[in-house]
Design a protein around this motif. Structure first.
Motif, mmCIF file in Angstrom:
data_model
loop_
_atom_site.group_PDB
_atom_site.id
_atom_site.type_symbol
_atom_site.label_atom_id
_atom_site.label_comp_id
_atom_site.label_asym_id
_atom_site.label_seq_id
_atom_site.Cartn_x
_atom_site.Cartn_y
_atom_site.Cartn_z
ATOM 1 N N SER A 168 0.821 -1.207 0.000
ATOM 2 C CA SER A 168 0.000 0.000 0.000
ATOM 3 C C SER A 168 0.856 1.258 0.000
ATOM 4 O O SER A 168 0.593 2.206 -0.751
ATOM 5 C CB SER A 168 -0.921 -0.007 1.231
ATOM 6 N N ASP A 214 2.484 1.848 -3.404
ATOM 7 C CA ASP A 214 1.569 2.404 -4.401
ATOM 8 C C ASP A 214 1.422 3.919 -4.264
ATOM 9 O O ASP A 214 1.236 4.620 -5.257
ATOM 10 C CB ASP A 214 0.192 1.754 -4.276
ATOM 11 N N SER A 215 1.504 4.438 -3.036
ATOM 12 C CA SER A 215 1.270 5.867 -2.815
ATOM 13 C C SER A 215 2.556 6.648 -2.560
ATOM 14 O O SER A 215 2.487 7.837 -2.251
ATOM 15 C CB SER A 215 0.325 6.050 -1.616
ATOM 16 N N ARG A 241 8.796 4.695 -6.858
ATOM 17 C CA ARG A 241 7.883 4.129 -5.865
ATOM 18 C C ARG A 241 8.341 2.793 -5.308
ATOM 19 O O ARG A 241 7.987 2.437 -4.176
ATOM 20 C CB ARG A 241 6.495 3.938 -6.493
ATOM 21 N N ARG A 247 -2.314 14.731 0.080
ATOM 22 C CA ARG A 247 -3.613 14.142 0.347
ATOM 23 C C ARG A 247 -4.601 15.179 0.871
ATOM 24 O O ARG A 247 -5.789 15.077 0.670
ATOM 25 C CB ARG A 247 -3.473 13.027 1.390
ATOM 26 N N LEU A 296 -5.700 7.530 -1.379
ATOM 27 C CA LEU A 296 -4.304 7.473 -1.803
ATOM 28 C C LEU A 296 -4.268 7.260 -3.302
ATOM 29 O O LEU A 296 -4.919 6.365 -3.834
ATOM 30 C CB LEU A 296 -3.588 6.308 -1.094
ATOM 31 N N THR A 332 -1.832 6.868 -6.892
ATOM 32 C CA THR A 332 -0.517 6.491 -7.370
ATOM 33 C C THR A 332 -0.268 7.166 -8.699
ATOM 34 O O THR A 332 -1.188 7.485 -9.447
ATOM 35 C CB THR A 332 -0.411 4.958 -7.549
ATOM 36 N N GLY A 390 -4.519 -0.255 -6.391
ATOM 37 C CA GLY A 390 -3.081 -0.267 -6.597
ATOM 38 C C GLY A 390 -2.583 -1.651 -6.958
ATOM 39 O O GLY A 390 -2.950 -2.646 -6.320
#
Length: 557
Positions: free
Chosen positions: A63, A66-67, A74, A222, A453, A455, A478
């Motif tokens: 997780s 992915d963000s 990443r 965010r 979130l 990506t 994701g």
């Protein structure tokens, strides 16, 4: 075209090096634990600790990957961090007895067991968790159905090559080599050699081109606050520290506190997402779980099966005695069998793409499970070393299929999210409102009232959802998180045999129980494979739909 092939080889170079470490490094863990005086049931439990840690943290890693936004992409920061754990475990395992004698001379035997167990858990967790961002990196660079099938065939090929080298090294007798004598024996020499191989492969990740986040003016956090790298004197501080005037040690302390609080707060969120996976992934997970459980019941305890069952050796006998020599010979023969398994897997990886096109994914998967059930059934009753070794080599086909097929199917699901992931229709907000006006809740985390979130590889899609009178966009799932969910099947497949098989062997007084359990689990996997969605036509057949937006009544269970 050449650049993409080069990138694929660079990514899979680390895959090969990591598998060398996992094959050769974990191969000696059961003998080392038994030689340190640990009982069989506790040894099997130690083998399950690393996968348990993976079940807890791998979805979180997926997780966050992915963000993640950073200058190195990443995936690579998580890969490098986990590789540090692999290197630390490789250094402690061969030197556990010397470290125990140095740190606690009064009771070195007890401390040696603790150090061996801790290093084994660290190596298994870090190594297995590292495959998840590697798989996600491959899927990022090769997202299509056709190219993902080719990419994961190369991935399986490099894993098999790494396994060949990793299992070949312990099969050879290095004890008479001058370097091995200088380093302290066979195990110390092999661990030093695979450390050198792993560092060389790790260096290749520096040249991987990955999408980077630079924090330009158009980028938003965010909470919707714009971020500009030009406003901060240090990119490192702007990422981790909200106070640019603080010193670096203060920023480090703030970053550690931020990471801990983030992990604690994110754990319910991540597992909320994991529990709301689409039904197609859930069915694939169950089938993969039983397949891996069958294969790992064979692979994890094959050395003990050969050394004790076929060669009648004793693992904790005095070095130099006949019982210990027979056990060591059985361990080397087991290593040869696993080497042949990886060799067969290499050949199958080269042919896998052609087989999947000619025979179909379902036929390939089912045939691999049937072969595993047959091979483990023969090993349960045979006392011939040659026959058992041949059956062990034959399981390389199953190993190759499990390395390729689940991730290829996951790429298929992600290539048409509106079909495969539009599983559950939420109720209309008002009477008479069409169900098509809402989208599946599976794509929303539990706290979907907050900003989701996003990506860089997963832009927002225009699938409207009614929420307090206005339509909002939903983020796509994701890829790395779904990879982590599938990898959790592999991790869980080691936990359950590790917790149960040691007691079963002690009650039955026969190590053949390992192979009998693997055969039984293979049959369960064959039963679960009937519900896996291998093609779009399978999806429409199981859902009873004919259009492009099927409901998932048939898959709801």
């Amino acid at each position: 075209m050449q650049g993409r092939v080069c990138q694929l080889l660079l990514v899979n170079t680390l895959t090969c090096g990591l598998e060398v470490c996992m094959a050769a490094g974990t191969f000696y863990i059961p003998p080392l634990l038994l030689q340190a005086g640990m009982e069989e049931r506790y040894m099997t439990m130690v083998l399950g600790v690393g996968p348990v840690l993976g079940l807890i943290f791998v979805p979180m890693i997926g997780s966050y990957s992915d963000s993640w936004r950073g200058r190195f992409g990443r995936r690579r920061p998580f890969i490098w961090l986990l590789c540090v754990g692999v290197l630390l475990g490789l250094q402690v395992l061969p030197q556990a007895s010397h470290l125990a004698a140095l740190l606690y001379p009064q009771r070195p035997r007890w401390l040696e067991g603790v150090l061996l167990a801790g290093a084994a858990c660290l190596l298994e967790f870090s190594g297995q968790a590292c495959f998840t961002p590697l798989e996600a990196l491959i899927s990022d660079q090769f997202p299509g159905e056709e190219e993902s099938r080719r990419a994961f065939s190369v991935y399986s090929l490099m894993i098999s090559l790494g396994g060949c080298l990793g299992y070949l090294l312990p099969a050879l007798d290095w004890s008479h080599a001058p370097t091995a004598a200088y380093l302290g024996g066979q195990e110390a020499f092999i661990y030093a050699l695979i450390t050198l191989i792993f560092l060389t492969c790790l260096f290749s990740t520096v040249f991987i081109s990955e999408d980077r986040w630079t924090g330009g003016e158009g980028e938003k956090t965010r909470k919707g606050v714009s971020v500009s790298s030009a406003l901060s004197p240090s990119p490192w501080r702007s990422r981790y520290c909200a106070h640019p005037l603080l010193s670096r040690p203060q920023c480090v302390r703030m970053a550690v506190g931020w990471c801990v609080s983030l992990c604690v707060s994110a754990l319910p969120h991540v597992y909320g997402v994991c529990m709301r996976v689409p039904a197609v992934i859930r069915r694939l997970f169950v089938a993969e779980l039983f397949s891996w459980m069958a294969l790992m019941s064979f692979m994890l305890f094959y050395t003990d099966f050969m050394g004790v069952g076929l060669y009648r050796g004793v693992p904790n006998a005095t070095p130099g005695t006949q019982e210990r020599l027979r056990y060591d010979e059985g361990v080397r023969m087991a290593s040869m069998g696993l080497f042949l398994q990886c060799l067969i897997s290499v050949v199958c990886s080269i042919l896998m793409e052609r087989w999947m096109v000619l025979l179909g994914a379902r036929a390939v998967y089912v045939s691999s499970v049937i072969l595993l059930a047959l091979a483990t059934a023969v090993m349960s009753f045979s006392k011939s070393v040659v026959m058992v070794t041949v059956m062990a080599a034959a399981t390389g086909y199953t190993f190759c299929v499990l390395q390729v097929l689940p991730y290829t199917l996951l790429c298929l699901y992600h290539s048409d999210r509106q079909v495969f992931f539009s599983s559950y229709k939420s109720r209309p907000s008002h009477p008479g409102e069409s169900d098509n006006h809402t989208h599946s809740k599976l794509l929303l985390p539990p706290d979907h009232g907050k900003a989701p979130l996003l990506t860089s590889a997963s832009p927002k899609v225009s699938l409207p959802l009614e929420r307090e009178g206005e339509a909002v966009s939903l983020p796509q799932r994701g890829m790395c998180l779904d990879m982590a969910i599938l990898d959790s099947a592999y991790l869980l497949s080691q936990v359950l045999p590790a917790l149960c098989l040691g007691s079963i062997v002690q009650q039955s007084h026969s190590v053949s129980a390992y192979m009998a359990s693997a055969c039984f689990l293979s049959l369960l996997s064959l039963l679960c494979s009937t519900g896996v969605v291998f093609t779009r036509s399978d999806f429409h057949r199981l859902t009873g739909s004919k259009g492009d937006t099927p409901t998932l009544r048939g898959l709801k269970g």
